[in-house]
Design a protein around this motif. Structure first.
Motif: not given
Length: 191
Positions: A9-15, A82-88, A92-96, A129-130
């Protein structure tokens, strides 16, 4: 008895946050999968590695803990992304991080997509997006994704019958993809 399926499970929240809705959603998805399959779960959280990840321009430059996270993702029998939506979109770090995954490492790997956002207006982030992101890696994105908003939560629990139903449906379909006999008869499509 067969060996456990490796669910990552990848949690894509940078904070990092103890009350992260994205993490809470993933926990519910994992629990729903546990009810259907014999699984072993590994969490890969973006927050603890975000700062050092942002400094790497190539995979050769990542720290060992980031390399370990990438290897876990690449070895998944089922990936929950899983990722939170940030500006639509996703952060970016999830994508990185996704950019460092080997180009053929996720070929045909089932991926259950999930996202959390501030309102229903971002619900299409999963399909717009995903899904294309993981399709590029030739992963098999499962058809049922799960999206949640703050209205779906009460404190540290899901408080929406509709979201709980969507979680159950996504888990049943994922289980059915991994082990066709695991999907309940009412959810199977008649060909």
């Amino acid at each position: 008895m067969s060996s456990a399926l490796n669910v990552v499970a990848l949690i894509g929240s940078p904070t990092s946050s103890a009350n992260s809705r994205t993490l809470l959603l993933v926990r519910h998805l994992v629990e729903a999968l546990r009810q259907r399959l014999h699984i072993e779960v590994q969490l890969v959280e973006l927050a603890p590695i975000a700062r050092s990840l942002g400094q790497a321009l190539t995979r050769d430059e990542v720290e060992p803990r980031i390399e370990q996270a990438l290897l876990r993702i690449e070895a998944a029998d089922l990936l929950i992304a899983a990722a939170p939506v940030y500006r639509g979109s996703y952060p970016g770090l999830f994508k990185h991080l996704i950019d460092f995954i080997g180009l053929e490492a996720l070929v045909d790997t089932p991926v259950l997509l999930a996202a959390t956002g501030g309102s229903e207006r971002h619900a299409l982030v999963i399909d717009h997006q995903l899904r294309p992101l993981f399709s590029f890696l030739q992963a098999h994105t499962l058809p049922i994704g799960v999206y949640a908003t703050p209205a779906d939560f009460e404190g540290d629990r899901v408080d929406s019958a509709a979201l709980l139903g969507r979680i159950e449906l996504a888990a049943a379909r994922a289980a059915g993809h991994l082990l066709p006999a695991a999907i309940p008869a009412p959810l199977r499509r008649i060909a």
